[in-house]
Scaffold this active site. Structure first.
Site, PDB file in Angstrom:
ATOM      1  CE1 TYR A 125      66.055  32.560  78.793  1.00  0.00           C
ATOM      2  CE2 TYR A 125      63.920  33.623  78.583  1.00  0.00           C
ATOM      3  CZ  TYR A 125      65.014  33.008  78.006  1.00  0.00           C
ATOM      4  OH  TYR A 125      65.050  32.838  76.655  1.00  0.00           O
ATOM      5  CE  LYS A 174      71.584  18.659  74.860  1.00  0.00           C
ATOM      6  NZ  LYS A 174      71.450  17.825  73.650  1.00  0.00           N
ATOM      7  CG  ASP A 207      69.151  17.906  70.968  1.00  0.00           C
ATOM      8  OD1 ASP A 207      68.595  17.742  72.064  1.00  0.00           O
ATOM      9  OD2 ASP A 207      70.200  17.320  70.665  1.00  0.00           O
ATOM     10  CG  ASP A 231      61.721  32.622  75.313  1.00  0.00           C
ATOM     11  OD1 ASP A 231      60.653  32.973  74.771  1.00  0.00           O
ATOM     12  OD2 ASP A 231      62.690  33.388  75.449  1.00  0.00           O
ATOM     13  CG  ASP A 235      58.361  32.725  70.019  1.00  0.00           C
ATOM     14  OD1 ASP A 235      57.405  32.720  70.812  1.00  0.00           O
ATOM     15  OD2 ASP A 235      59.003  33.749  69.743  1.00  0.00           O
TER      16      ASP A 235
END
Length: 335
Positions: A125, A174, A207, A231, A235
């Site tokens: 981002y 990751k 994951d 992000d 959520d």
């Protein structure tokens, strides 16, 4: 001690009604703040032609603490997300998203108490290198992680864990695939973790983290990760406790902090006295904790816990049939 002035951005849609509710509650709890009201978002655009007027930026910088409702960034060319602009402008590098189970919500899980700490300024981002080829066939974006940026956010997470007597920090990455960016983040995280012998550091690939959060969310305590993963995970965590209506967020930098409801401005229910003000109430509790006003924070949290558990005048999303003003009245009675 001089009275703390809070910059207040009421926001768009349901923003003004839920922020007003939170302020009544802060006052009733005896917080004794001064409030400086400023505009941003559509409200500001209509009044001033600017989504983020200078006067608003000045107030945020001057008072250092801001409480804000949801803002609408108009969809379309030329409008940058207001939240992204604020994060960049004030270098609010840490996005702190706590979720906690409240009895009486229609959540699928109980006994959840997780804080997700998301790096707010780098990674996917950072806005660097977003290009689409002339022929429209290839798109590119650049992810940037710096050693300083990684160290700052991981240290923030461990310091918060220590301050709040939390046992474990899970570093989500990751690095097995993104060997450069995520690899650097993980390497720095290991170095920082070594300085905090009192706190368990766990590494988890993103994951697997998603699967674990759904299968056994109670195993998590503090999560720290890069921008994109944070992000998504924050959520996901909100979904564990009943959705964004029960999830506050803080954006914290060296000099300023902005506390907010993380849900949208819900224009469809604006002005109908239907909105659940819990997210912005929880954001104001986060703000009090940041200011070291723990007793006041506990007092408001206890009132909120009781209102939701007893189903006293709760809003529709909490299984009740009442509106914002009734819910607020139930809160005020308990303070």
């Amino acid at each position: 001690m001089s009275t703390q002035t809070i910059t207040v951005i009421k926001g768009d849609g349901i923003g003004p009604s839920i922020v007003e509710a939170a302020i009544q509650i802060l006052d009733k709890a005896g917080c004794d703040f001064n409030y400086e009201y400023v505009d941003a978002g559509l409200t500001a655009l209509e009044k001033t032609g600017d989504l983020l007027p200078e006067a608003t930026l000045d107030a945020i910088a001057r008072n250092k603490i801001t409480l804000k409702g949801p803002l609408t960034t108009p969809v379309g060319e030329g409008f940058t997300s207001i939240n992204v602009t604020l994060r960049k402008k004030f270098n609010l590098y840490s996005n702190v998203r706590p979720v906690i189970s409240f009895k009486g919500t229609k959540a699928r899980y109980e006994n959840i108490d997780i804080i997700t700490i998301r790096e707010n300024t780098q990674g996917m981002y950072s806005g660097h290198g977003q290009v689409v080829s002339e022929d429209g066939l290839i798109a590119e974006a650049t992810s940037i992680i710096t050693r300083d940026g990684a160290e700052r956010i991981v240290r923030f997470a461990f310091e918060l864990a220590r301050r709040e007597n939390r046992q474990k920090v899970t570093v989500v990455h990751k690095a097995n695939i993104l060997k450069s960016t995520s690899g650097l983040f993980l390497k720095v995280a290991r170095e920082v973790a070594a300085e905090y012998a009192d706190i368990t550091m766990q590494e988890m690939i993103v994951d697997n983290t998603c699967m674990q959060l759904v299968m056994n969310p109670q195993q998590f305590d503090v999560i720290v990760t890069t921008n994109l993963f944070g992000d998504i995970l924050s959520d996901l965590c909100a979904g564990l406790v009943g959705g964004l209506g029960m999830a506050p967020g803080a954006n914290i930098g060296e000099d300023c902090a902005i506390f907010e409801a993380v849900h949208g401005s819900a224009p469809d229910i604006a002005g109908k006295n239907l909105a659940n003000p819990s997210s912005v109430i929880l954001a104001s509790i986060q703000m009090l904790e940041h200011l070291g006003m723990k007793d006041k924070a506990e007092k408001i949290k206890a009132a909120l816990t009781d209102v939701i558990a007893s189903g006293d005048r709760t809003t529709r999303d909490l299984g009740g049939s009442h509106g914002t003003t009734d819910f607020t009245a139930a809160m005020l009675e308990r303070l």
